[in-house]
Write an enzyme that holds these catalytic residues in place. Structure first.
Site, PDB file in Angstrom:
ATOM      1  N   HIS A  34      -1.746  -9.640   9.666  1.00 51.18           N
ATOM      2  CA  HIS A  34      -0.709  -8.651   9.969  1.00 51.18           C
ATOM      3  C   HIS A  34       0.610  -9.276  10.399  1.00 51.18           C
ATOM      4  CE1 HIS A  34      -0.447  -4.351   9.735  1.00 51.18           C
ATOM      5  NE2 HIS A  34      -1.745  -4.225   9.846  1.00 51.18           N
ATOM      6  N   ASP A  81       2.122   1.422 -10.572  1.00 51.71           N
ATOM      7  CA  ASP A  81       1.676   1.662 -11.952  1.00 51.71           C
ATOM      8  C   ASP A  81       1.238   0.334 -12.577  1.00 51.71           C
ATOM      9  OD1 ASP A  81       1.278   2.382 -14.574  1.00 51.71           O
ATOM     10  OD2 ASP A  81       3.379   2.877 -14.980  1.00 51.71           O
TER      11      ASP A  81
END
Length: 534
Positions: A186, A459
């Site tokens: 993180h 996509d």
């Protein structure tokens, strides 16, 4: 014991980690974010495009090491071009260990996704109920690790010692779906960071050049770092300087409250609800149900408006979709959990200084890339457990919105940043205990929000197998291939209990995930009211 000497590796360039990214809230957590595509994608296309991305952004292949001379105490050791070439060669070698690979490919095309993750498989096959909410468990832990993150680091101690990238990828192909995962520490940043990496991956997959990152090494919050308390001049004047104010709903615990909180947490974790009784669950709200909840919230607030003596001009009664979704989640968490109704419940959500900068910020402070984080904890005003269950949905959503409005005030954001840098730097934590409840004997839970990152817009149609394996210059472009679900997991030395994530939109609905016991997941007053997928 931490070293006093900066780590240096031949063939690597040292770039300091940002100070806010190096706080314990980030160093403690290793996260995996997975996009599930309802198509058989080309593993080779995913592999080649990932390597192309790493060559453009070599920080993705960086090692993380202690560098005490830097403000954060940590640095990315970014491979030089020659070193990166060597690392890629090693990664491509089938004999290399998983931890030596930038990306792992797993072909499970003989298996159906239903065998792995039933509730998400229903999204893959467009079989989730479009009018009712569904809930289902996560995959078995050992299966999930093998499927999404077999090359990922599993602890911070491992990460800062091993010859291993702090960001890795894995793609696994099933007969009817493909999972694509980014695993990371993180310290890399937040959900916006991972969305940015997926976008870069998409660009490379489309055969386009990925632009180099600008301002690598620029620290967005360095000017908020408090003076070094080891500085002699600062120590001399320390008594005359006022202590910085804490942000709203944060409290400094003395010894008595510290002992009380720790003892209550140990009782909760070891006796009342041991970690082994918790499981991870996924919840899907179809768009029709989201619309229904929004209509209900608006109706509740219209009733409040008409029954209240307060003029509408004095109190803004508008709420957002996030406010309503969070309210719905909190209602169900509290209804499903055995909490004394009169007990105070302290709830923390995540706000982001990327979109809500602190006071004193100027645009030039922030780097021109997204590989850094701005997430901060923002406690809501406290309510009783009973109020979370019984308040009308719209009123609870309003409570959330008004609490967050206070929290995102620029001056309060500044206090939140300063608090994190003063007390929870990995390099030198203050040792003070700060908590988001005045009373240690409170029920607490938290939720992060990834919906605004819009993972559903990624996509990967360029990797669709029929299109990729038979590319013709005159062929029509493949239809969009967007994820139908977002899944996640994390490694942390702390408990995973009471932690939730609003994962975001996919498959014309909203996904959540969080930890529950089996009894909580089936409680007929809460989550047990919904369709259980197994």
């Amino acid at each position: 014991m931490k070293s006093n000497v900066d780590t240096v590796l031949d063939g690597y360039t040292s770039v300091p980690v940002g100070v806010l990214d190096s706080t314990l809230a980030n160093t403690d957590i290793l996260t995996r974010i997975t996009l599930v595509f309802p198509s058989s994608l080309s593993l080779s296309a995913l592999q080649e495009s990932w390597y192309a991305l790493v060559r453009s952004w070599p920080i993705l292949a960086a090692r993380v090491r202690a560098t005490p001379s830097t403000p954060s105490g940590l640095s990315y050791l970014i491979p030089t071009p020659a070193t990166l070439e060597s690392l890629e060669t090693r990664s491509r070698n089938s004999a290399s260990k998983p931890l030596e690979k930038h990306i792992v490919l797993l072909d499970q095309s003989s298996r159906s996704f239903s065998d792995y993750h039933p509730i998400v498989a229903k999204a893959v096959h467009s079989n989730l109920d479009r009018n009712n909410i569904s809930i289902g468990g996560a995959p078995l832990v050992e299966h999930e690790k093998a499927t999404i993150c077999s090359n990922a680091c599993t602890s911070w101690k491992q990460l800062i010692k091993q010859d291993q990238a702090f960001v890795t990828a894995q793609a696994t192909k099933f007969a009817d779906a493909t999972t694509v995962t980014i695993s990371f520490s993180h310290i890399l940043g937040d959900a916006f960071t991972i969305k940015h990496i997926f976008q870069g991956w998409q660009t490379a997959l489309n055969g386009q050049a990925v632009q180099e990152l600008q301002d690598v090494g620029k620290d967005p919050f360095i000017k908020y770092l408090p003076k070094d308390t080891n500085d002699k001049k600062h120590k001399k004047n320390k008594k005359s300087e006022p202590a910085p104010d804490l942000p709203l709903q944060w409290f400094r615990y003395g010894l008595a409250r510290k002992i009380k909180l720790i003892s209550l947490l140990l009782w909760e974790v070891k006796v009342k609800k041991p970690e082994k009784t918790l499981g991870q669950y996924y919840i899907y709200l179809p768009q029709a149900k989201v619309d229904e909840l929004m209509a209900q919230a608006r109706s509740d607030l219209e009733q409040l408006r008409s029954s209240s003596a307060t003029s509408a001009t004095e109190r803004d009664l508008n709420v957002s979709t996030f406010n309503v979704l969070f309210a719905w989640l909190l209602q169900n968490i509290h209804a499903s959990t055995a909490i004394k109704p009169s007990k105070t419940s302290s709830v923390i959500c995540i706000i982001n200084a990327k979109t809500r900068p602190p006071a004193g910020h100027v645009p030039a402070d922030y780097p021109r890339h997204q590989l850094w984080g701005g997430a901060l904890g923002a406690p809501l005003r406290p309510l009783s457990a009973a109020e979370y269950v019984t308040l009308p949905l719209g009123q609870l959503a309003l409570h959330i919105r008004e609490s967050i409005t206070e929290q995102v005030d620029p001056e309060n954001i500044r206090k939140s940043v300063v608090m994190a840098l003063k007390h929870s730097m990995w390099k030198k934590p203050s040792g003070e205990l700060l908590f988001f409840s005045q009373n240690p004997n409170t029920y607490w839970c938290g939720c992060t929000e990834w919906r605004s990152a819009k993972f559903h817009t990624i996509d990967f149609s360029a990797a669709a197998t029929p299109h990729h394996d038979a590319i013709q210059p005159t062929a029509a472009p493949a239809a969009s291939v967007n994820p139908v679900a977002i899944t996640t997991n994390m490694e942390t030395p702390m408990t995973k209990r009471n932690r939730w994530a609003l994962l975001g939109e996919a498959n014309n609905g909203i996904w959540f995930t969080g930890g529950l016991t089996a009894n909580e997941a089936s409680n007929k007053n809460g989550f047990g009211r919904y369709i259980f997928v197994e």
